[in-house]
Design an enzyme around this catalytic site. Structure first.
Site, short mmCIF file in Angstrom:
data_model
loop_
_atom_site.label_atom_id
_atom_site.label_comp_id
_atom_site.label_asym_id
_atom_site.label_seq_id
_atom_site.Cartn_x
_atom_site.Cartn_y
_atom_site.Cartn_z
N ARG A 24 0.86 -1.20 0.00
CA ARG A 24 0.00 0.00 0.00
C ARG A 24 0.89 1.24 0.00
O ARG A 24 0.58 2.24 -0.64
CB ARG A 24 -0.96 0.00 1.21
CG ARG A 24 -1.69 1.34 1.35
CD ARG A 24 -2.99 1.28 2.15
NE ARG A 24 -2.98 0.40 3.28
CZ ARG A 24 -2.32 0.62 4.43
NH1 ARG A 24 -1.62 1.70 4.60
NH2 ARG A 24 -2.38 -0.28 5.40
N TYR A 38 -15.32 17.27 -15.91
CA TYR A 38 -15.74 15.87 -16.04
C TYR A 38 -16.93 15.58 -15.12
O TYR A 38 -16.91 15.99 -13.95
CB TYR A 38 -14.53 14.99 -15.69
CG TYR A 38 -14.82 13.52 -15.67
CD1 TYR A 38 -15.12 12.84 -16.84
CD2 TYR A 38 -14.80 12.80 -14.48
CE1 TYR A 38 -15.39 11.48 -16.82
CE2 TYR A 38 -15.06 11.44 -14.45
CZ TYR A 38 -15.35 10.79 -15.63
OH TYR A 38 -15.62 9.45 -15.60
N ASP A 73 -6.53 19.01 -14.65
CA ASP A 73 -6.81 17.65 -15.13
C ASP A 73 -6.37 17.62 -16.59
O ASP A 73 -6.99 18.25 -17.45
CB ASP A 73 -8.31 17.36 -14.97
CG ASP A 73 -8.69 15.95 -15.42
OD1 ASP A 73 -7.96 15.36 -16.23
OD2 ASP A 73 -9.73 15.45 -14.95
N LYS A 96 -7.30 6.54 -19.65
CA LYS A 96 -7.55 7.09 -20.98
C LYS A 96 -6.28 6.98 -21.85
O LYS A 96 -5.84 5.89 -22.08
CB LYS A 96 -8.05 8.53 -20.84
CG LYS A 96 -9.15 8.70 -19.76
CD LYS A 96 -10.45 7.97 -20.06
CE LYS A 96 -11.40 7.87 -18.87
NZ LYS A 96 -11.73 9.14 -18.22
C1 LIG Z 1 -12.27 9.56 -17.01
C2 LIG Z 1 -11.93 10.88 -16.48
C3 LIG Z 1 -11.75 11.08 -15.11
C4 LIG Z 1 -11.98 9.99 -14.09
O1 LIG Z 1 -11.08 8.94 -14.21
P1 LIG Z 1 -11.42 7.42 -13.84
O2 LIG Z 1 -10.15 6.72 -14.18
O3 LIG Z 1 -12.58 6.99 -14.67
O4 LIG Z 1 -11.73 7.38 -12.39
C5 LIG Z 1 -11.38 12.34 -14.70
N1 LIG Z 1 -11.21 13.36 -15.58
C6 LIG Z 1 -11.38 13.20 -16.89
C7 LIG Z 1 -11.17 14.36 -17.81
C8 LIG Z 1 -11.75 11.96 -17.40
O5 LIG Z 1 -11.94 11.81 -18.71
#
Ligand SMILES: *Cc1c(COP(=O)(O)O)cnc(C)c1O
Length: 380
Positions: A46, A98, A170, A195
């Site tokens: 962890r 998001y 982000d 992604k």
């Molecule tokens: C998918 C996404 C998230 C969240 O990520 P997860 O891996 O699904 O928890 C946050 N910000 C953006 C821009 C995203 O496309």
């Protein structure tokens, strides 16, 4: 080292014991101690795991940051960042973040004494005028999701610095190949590695990168205290995905540009949302902070939800699915899918209409993608 080289080598040396060229998957929870209390570099997974360490060093290098942390999901990374705050603190967020981030802020963290304001962050003056005495954090995505608005990172960072708030960006949509927010004054970059970084739609993961030692120490403490860590297998898969990030992003970018040209000619498309289609000011920001336009496109379809359903049903190469950034092209309807948790009136107010479609352009042969879209539009 330049980007494509770092993507393959940063954080990864051939294994000292065996010469293994790729980092092993250290599938272990705990580590032997030579004497009770005399700890080696690893104690418990962890806290840290060598496969995860390799990923964290790799992502830090790609974002031109000093420290990385890998999380079990993008939302886990986001939640851990928000835990830097305390009861009573205020956050300013861009108004089309998001959907999951909005849900976390409104339906979870608002119950823990944090308050949130949403502004059109394209205008730094609007961000500044939302600042309160207790504002500790500014949260943006750029381009925004799903309307691809461009926010000036440097100008927002100046506002944040003036009011002593942290700026979090982000960077999931651009990936570090096309944009590095720390270079423009952001304090923390967050990714959903699910992604583009993973890139193959086969895992869920998240990450933070910062160059601020104090922020890193606190995030690392929180990560260990709270426990939202990824397993070594997922870390390995992300490292594997990242090795081809540069070549994948080039193709995502080129394919998306071709599809944008097609959509602009299509009479049933009311409006296309894609970085670079805005005014001169927007194009100047893009020149300063982005190295391409990415693989994400949204468009308004005439005929609302019904027309969207007909189009999406007809497609064969595009898959109707949430998520983005994988090698395969995905298409979705934000109002009923990714942004369904945003109340309709709020969603419409933010410009996410019932006829909006979002596309994550994959790296297939673009002529097949165009043919599929053409046949889809014939169904309308
Ligand atoms: C998918 C996404 C998230 C969240 O990520 P997860 O891996 O699904 O928890 C946050 N910000 C953006 C821009 C995203 O496309």
């Amino acid at each position: 080292m330049r980007f494509a080289t770092k993507a393959i080598h940063a954080g990864q040396e051939p294994d000292k014991a065996t010469g293994s060229v790729t980092i092993p998957i250290y599938q272990t929870s705990t580590y032997a101690q030579p004497e009770p209390g005399r700890e080696g570099p690893y104690v418990y997974s962890r806290t840290a795991n060598p496969t995860r360490t390799a990923l964290e060093e790799n992502l830090a290098a790609l974002e031109n940051g000093r420290y990385g942390l890998a999380f079990s999901s993008g939302m886990a990374a986001t939640t851990t960042i928000l835990m830097l705050l305390s009861k009573g603190d205020h956050v300013i967020a861009a108004d089309d973040v998001y959907g999951g981030t909005y849900r976390l802020f409104q339906q979870v963290l608002s119950n823990y004494g944090l308050s949130f304001s949403y502004v059109d962050a394209r205008n730094p003056a609007k961000v500044e005028s939302a600042v309160r005495e207790n504002t500790r954090l500014i949260w943006i995505e750029t381009p925004t999701n799903p309307l691809m608005k461009i926010i000036d990172i440097k100008k927002t960072a100046r506002v944040a610095a003036r009011v002593k708030a942290m700026l979090v960006v982000d960077n999931t949509f651009m990936s570090p190949y096309l944009q590095n927010p720390l270079d423009h004054g952001a304090d923390i970059v967050v990714h959903s590695t699910t992604k583009y970084l993973g890139g193959h739609s086969d895992l869920i993961g998240g990450a933070t990168v910062t160059s601020d030692r104090k922020i890193q120490e606190r995030l690392k403490f929180l990560q260990n205290a709270v426990g939202p860590v990824p397993g070594p297998m997922d870390c390995w898969l992300i490292l594997r995905g990242v090795k081809t990030l540069a070549v994948r992003m080039e193709r995502h970018d080129a394919n998306a540009a071709r599809i944008v040209s097609f959509l602009q000619e299509e009479s049933r498309v009311e409006r296309v949302y894609y970085p670079g289609l805005g005014n001169d000011e927007e194009r100047n920001i893009i020149k300063r902070q982005m190295r391409g336009h990415g693989g994400m496109i949204s468009f308004d379809l005439k005929g609302g939800f019904d027309a969207c359903k007909r189009l999406l049903k007809r497609l064969r190469v595009f898959t109707v699915a949430e998520s983005l950034g994988g090698v395969e092209s995905l298409i979705e309807h934000p109002a009923s899918m990714t942004h369904a948790s945003v109340p309709r009136n709020v969603r419409l107010e933010r410009g996410i209409g019932d006829g909006l479609v979002r596309v994550s352009v994959g790296i297939e042969d673009v002529d097949d993608l165009l043919a599929d879209l053409k046949s889809g539009f014939q169904a309308l």
